[in-house]
Scaffold this motif. Sequence first.
Motif, PDB file in Angstrom:
ATOM      1  N   GLU A   9      12.562  17.126  30.593  1.00 58.12           N
ATOM      2  CA  GLU A   9      11.753  15.943  30.330  1.00 58.12           C
ATOM      3  C   GLU A   9      10.281  16.213  30.644  1.00 58.12           C
ATOM      4  O   GLU A   9       9.383  15.814  29.893  1.00 58.12           O
ATOM      5  CB  GLU A   9      12.272  14.767  31.161  1.00 58.12           C
ATOM      6  N   ALA A  10      10.039  16.908  31.759  1.00 56.65           N
ATOM      7  CA  ALA A  10       8.663  17.229  32.134  1.00 56.65           C
ATOM      8  C   ALA A  10       8.023  18.178  31.128  1.00 56.65           C
ATOM      9  O   ALA A  10       6.839  18.034  30.778  1.00 56.65           O
ATOM     10  CB  ALA A  10       8.637  17.849  33.536  1.00 56.65           C
ATOM     11  N   LEU A  11       8.785  19.133  30.613  1.00 58.53           N
ATOM     12  CA  LEU A  11       8.249  20.044  29.609  1.00 58.53           C
ATOM     13  C   LEU A  11       7.931  19.316  28.312  1.00 58.53           C
ATOM     14  O   LEU A  11       6.937  19.621  27.642  1.00 58.53           O
ATOM     15  CB  LEU A  11       9.246  21.176  29.350  1.00 58.53           C
ATOM     16  N   ASP A  12       8.752  18.350  27.953  1.00 58.02           N
ATOM     17  CA  ASP A  12       8.469  17.543  26.769  1.00 58.02           C
ATOM     18  C   ASP A  12       7.145  16.785  26.931  1.00 58.02           C
ATOM     19  O   ASP A  12       6.346  16.691  25.989  1.00 58.02           O
ATOM     20  CB  ASP A  12       9.599  16.546  26.517  1.00 58.02           C
ATOM     21  N   ILE A  13       6.912  16.255  28.132  1.00 56.81           N
ATOM     22  CA  ILE A  13       5.657  15.547  28.392  1.00 56.81           C
ATOM     23  C   ILE A  13       4.479  16.503  28.274  1.00 56.81           C
ATOM     24  O   ILE A  13       3.440  16.174  27.670  1.00 56.81           O
ATOM     25  CB  ILE A  13       5.690  14.897  29.792  1.00 56.81           C
ATOM     26  N   ALA A  14       4.630  17.701  28.828  1.00 56.57           N
ATOM     27  CA  ALA A  14       3.545  18.690  28.761  1.00 56.57           C
ATOM     28  C   ALA A  14       3.200  19.014  27.314  1.00 56.57           C
ATOM     29  O   ALA A  14       2.026  19.098  26.940  1.00 56.57           O
ATOM     30  CB  ALA A  14       3.944  19.950  29.520  1.00 56.57           C
ATOM     31  N   ARG A  15       4.218  19.181  26.481  1.00 55.07           N
ATOM     32  CA  ARG A  15       3.963  19.499  25.074  1.00 55.07           C
ATOM     33  C   ARG A  15       3.327  18.324  24.344  1.00 55.07           C
ATOM     34  O   ARG A  15       2.399  18.496  23.555  1.00 55.07           O
ATOM     35  CB  ARG A  15       5.271  19.919  24.394  1.00 55.07           C
ATOM     36  N   GLU A  16       3.831  17.123  24.604  1.00 53.28           N
ATOM     37  CA  GLU A  16       3.268  15.935  23.959  1.00 53.28           C
ATOM     38  C   GLU A  16       1.808  15.726  24.345  1.00 53.28           C
ATOM     39  O   GLU A  16       0.995  15.294  23.538  1.00 53.28           O
ATOM     40  CB  GLU A  16       4.090  14.707  24.336  1.00 53.28           C
ATOM     41  N   GLN A  17       1.482  16.064  25.602  1.00 49.59           N
ATOM     42  CA  GLN A  17       0.120  15.869  26.077  1.00 49.59           C
ATOM     43  C   GLN A  17      -0.757  17.104  25.877  1.00 49.59           C
ATOM     44  O   GLN A  17      -1.876  17.158  26.367  1.00 49.59           O
ATOM     45  CB  GLN A  17       0.143  15.459  27.549  1.00 49.59           C
ATOM     46  N   ARG A  18      -0.238  18.108  25.171  1.00 48.78           N
ATOM     47  CA  ARG A  18      -1.026  19.261  24.772  1.00 48.78           C
ATOM     48  C   ARG A  18      -1.485  20.102  25.952  1.00 48.78           C
ATOM     49  O   ARG A  18      -2.636  20.559  26.000  1.00 48.78           O
ATOM     50  CB  ARG A  18      -2.214  18.814  23.922  1.00 48.78           C
ATOM     51  N   ALA A  19      -0.588  20.364  26.887  1.00 47.53           N
ATOM     52  CA  ALA A  19      -0.877  21.301  27.970  1.00 47.53           C
ATOM     53  C   ALA A  19      -0.288  22.655  27.606  1.00 47.53           C
ATOM     54  O   ALA A  19       0.878  22.745  27.222  1.00 47.53           O
ATOM     55  CB  ALA A  19      -0.283  20.804  29.284  1.00 47.53           C
ATOM     56  N   GLY A  20      -1.087  23.706  27.698  1.00 46.13           N
ATOM     57  CA  GLY A  20      -0.603  25.038  27.364  1.00 46.13           C
ATOM     58  C   GLY A  20      -0.075  25.811  28.541  1.00 46.13           C
ATOM     59  O   GLY A  20       0.695  26.758  28.376  1.00 46.13           O
ATOM     60  N   THR A  21      -0.505  25.426  29.753  1.00 44.49           N
ATOM     61  CA  THR A  21      -0.085  26.105  30.980  1.00 44.49           C
ATOM     62  C   THR A  21       0.467  25.070  31.941  1.00 44.49           C
ATOM     63  O   THR A  21      -0.119  23.985  32.084  1.00 44.49           O
ATOM     64  CB  THR A  21      -1.263  26.842  31.639  1.00 44.49           C
ATOM     65  N   VAL A  22       1.574  25.400  32.594  1.00 45.19           N
ATOM     66  CA  VAL A  22       2.183  24.459  33.533  1.00 45.19           C
ATOM     67  C   VAL A  22       2.670  25.189  34.773  1.00 45.19           C
ATOM     68  O   VAL A  22       2.935  26.395  34.747  1.00 45.19           O
ATOM     69  CB  VAL A  22       3.377  23.701  32.906  1.00 45.19           C
ATOM     70  N   CYS A  23       2.800  24.434  35.845  1.00 44.58           N
ATOM     71  CA  CYS A  23       3.527  24.885  37.023  1.00 44.58           C
ATOM     72  C   CYS A  23       4.241  23.665  37.581  1.00 44.58           C
ATOM     73  O   CYS A  23       3.590  22.669  37.932  1.00 44.58           O
ATOM     74  CB  CYS A  23       2.617  25.511  38.070  1.00 44.58           C
ATOM     75  N   ALA A  75       4.352  10.077  39.073  1.00 42.87           N
ATOM     76  CA  ALA A  75       3.161   9.697  38.303  1.00 42.87           C
ATOM     77  C   ALA A  75       3.132  10.390  36.941  1.00 42.87           C
ATOM     78  O   ALA A  75       2.687   9.812  35.950  1.00 42.87           O
ATOM     79  CB  ALA A  75       1.896  10.030  39.089  1.00 42.87           C
ATOM     80  N   TYR A  76       3.607  11.617  36.893  1.00 42.55           N
ATOM     81  CA  TYR A  76       3.552  12.390  35.645  1.00 42.55           C
ATOM     82  C   TYR A  76       4.383  11.743  34.548  1.00 42.55           C
ATOM     83  O   TYR A  76       3.963  11.702  33.382  1.00 42.55           O
ATOM     84  CB  TYR A  76       4.043  13.807  35.904  1.00 42.55           C
ATOM     85  N   ARG A  77       5.544  11.223  34.902  1.00 42.54           N
ATOM     86  CA  ARG A  77       6.429  10.669  33.886  1.00 42.54           C
ATOM     87  C   ARG A  77       5.844   9.405  33.260  1.00 42.54           C
ATOM     88  O   ARG A  77       6.289   8.976  32.197  1.00 42.54           O
ATOM     89  CB  ARG A  77       7.805  10.390  34.487  1.00 42.54           C
ATOM     90  N   ARG A  78       4.828   8.811  33.894  1.00 40.10           N
ATOM     91  CA  ARG A  78       4.166   7.618  33.346  1.00 40.10           C
ATOM     92  C   ARG A  78       2.769   7.920  32.801  1.00 40.10           C
ATOM     93  O   ARG A  78       2.054   7.022  32.395  1.00 40.10           O
ATOM     94  CB  ARG A  78       4.054   6.532  34.422  1.00 40.10           C
ATOM     95  N   SER A  79       2.374   9.177  32.830  1.00 43.55           N
ATOM     96  CA  SER A  79       1.003   9.537  32.480  1.00 43.55           C
ATOM     97  C   SER A  79       0.800   9.564  30.964  1.00 43.55           C
ATOM     98  O   SER A  79       1.749   9.677  30.194  1.00 43.55           O
ATOM     99  CB  SER A  79       0.653  10.899  33.070  1.00 43.55           C
ATOM    100  N   ARG A  80      -0.463   9.458  30.565  1.00 49.80           N
ATOM    101  CA  ARG A  80      -0.863   9.567  29.173  1.00 49.80           C
ATOM    102  C   ARG A  80      -2.084  10.479  29.086  1.00 49.80           C
ATOM    103  O   ARG A  80      -2.956  10.442  29.948  1.00 49.80           O
ATOM    104  CB  ARG A  80      -1.210   8.197  28.586  1.00 49.80           C
ATOM    105  N   ARG A 117      15.182  19.226  39.542  1.00 43.30           N
ATOM    106  CA  ARG A 117      15.640  20.138  38.493  1.00 43.30           C
ATOM    107  C   ARG A 117      16.168  19.384  37.276  1.00 43.30           C
ATOM    108  O   ARG A 117      15.963  19.808  36.131  1.00 43.30           O
ATOM    109  CB  ARG A 117      16.725  21.051  39.067  1.00 43.30           C
ATOM    110  N   ALA A 118      16.841  18.275  37.501  1.00 43.71           N
ATOM    111  CA  ALA A 118      17.445  17.525  36.400  1.00 43.71           C
ATOM    112  C   ALA A 118      16.413  16.997  35.405  1.00 43.71           C
ATOM    113  O   ALA A 118      16.759  16.641  34.278  1.00 43.71           O
ATOM    114  CB  ALA A 118      18.274  16.359  36.943  1.00 43.71           C
ATOM    115  N   HIS A 119      15.127  16.950  35.801  1.00 46.87           N
ATOM    116  CA  HIS A 119      14.086  16.402  34.930  1.00 46.87           C
ATOM    117  C   HIS A 119      13.149  17.487  34.382  1.00 46.87           C
ATOM    118  O   HIS A 119      12.096  17.162  33.827  1.00 46.87           O
ATOM    119  CB  HIS A 119      13.276  15.355  35.687  1.00 46.87           C
ATOM    120  N   LEU A 120      13.528  18.756  34.513  1.00 53.38           N
ATOM    121  CA  LEU A 120      12.669  19.837  34.038  1.00 53.38           C
ATOM    122  C   LEU A 120      12.370  19.714  32.546  1.00 53.38           C
ATOM    123  O   LEU A 120      11.214  19.807  32.129  1.00 53.38           O
ATOM    124  CB  LEU A 120      13.333  21.194  34.315  1.00 53.38           C
TER     125      LEU A 120
END
Length: 292
Positions: free
Chosen positions: A246-260, A214-219, A241-244
């Motif tokens: 990509e997931a970090l790029d999404i977090a930055r694009e969506q303006r998340a400062g904290t992730v797990c 779901a995250y990879r399609r989220s906005r 692991r192979a998509h780490l």
Amino acid sequence: MSYLTTPAGPAPAATGTGPLGIGAPGFAHPLLAPTEWAELLRLARGLTQDRGAAGGAPRGAAGRAPRGAAGAPVAGGTAGESPPGVLPPLHWAVLNVARGPGSRPDPYCLPAAAQLRDAGVRLLGHLDVRHGSRPLGELTDDARRFLEWYKADGFWLDRCPTDRTGVSGMRRLSEVLRALTDGGYLVGDHGVPPHPDYVTTADQLVTFRGPWSAYRRSRAPEWTAGHPPERFCHLVHGLPRAHLEEALDIAREQRAGTVCFTDRTDREGDAWESLPGHWDAFVSHIGPGVSE
């Protein structure tokens, strides 16, 4: 609920000055998960560990910023990865003794909590809001126990409501908790983008909690662009692991400062109880100076 969607178009550029950091939303009890709590302490102390060295002695260290401060950019290292000897900031860690503080001080949680706090980590007590249905008095009693027994710096508000009707109740709760803690840090776990008025009820909102599929399609909703990244947190499970990156790029694009991020599968909220299988890779991909 228009606040849950964003029209098609380029994502707003991140404007926050701090790096991405890690949040620990609830490792299992220290008796059951000693390795997990030891890793948090290592991360909090800014130690990198040579796992191949005899005795597992630390091989490098980096100074930590004061509690709550953003890490300074550090030169060196591969793009998208922490430089050698540098670890990303641990923004907070949640203590959940027994769906709350428990009925008495726990002899294993007491030292675990004290060590993290001594290392400068915000320790958040777990309070289950039950989508706004839990009485304020019960939540206040649990909060007082966390403060008295574990010296919590704030609270993780689990299962927060998301629609506008719940805003007034959450504002009242946050007022009470901040009064108890003299301005303690609050994280509201909504799991999805809530009504924008909730931004006044906590210091940080969890606006995504779910699987990688779901995250990879989220906005991100449009209203989040008016706030700095440190106001938002994303929790993603089932992430290979192979998509780490990509997931970090999404977090930055969506303006998340904290992730797990974890590769564990979520079954009734247990994805966060143990270390991700790719913990070392996750940590190495989030470092001071790599956030956009």
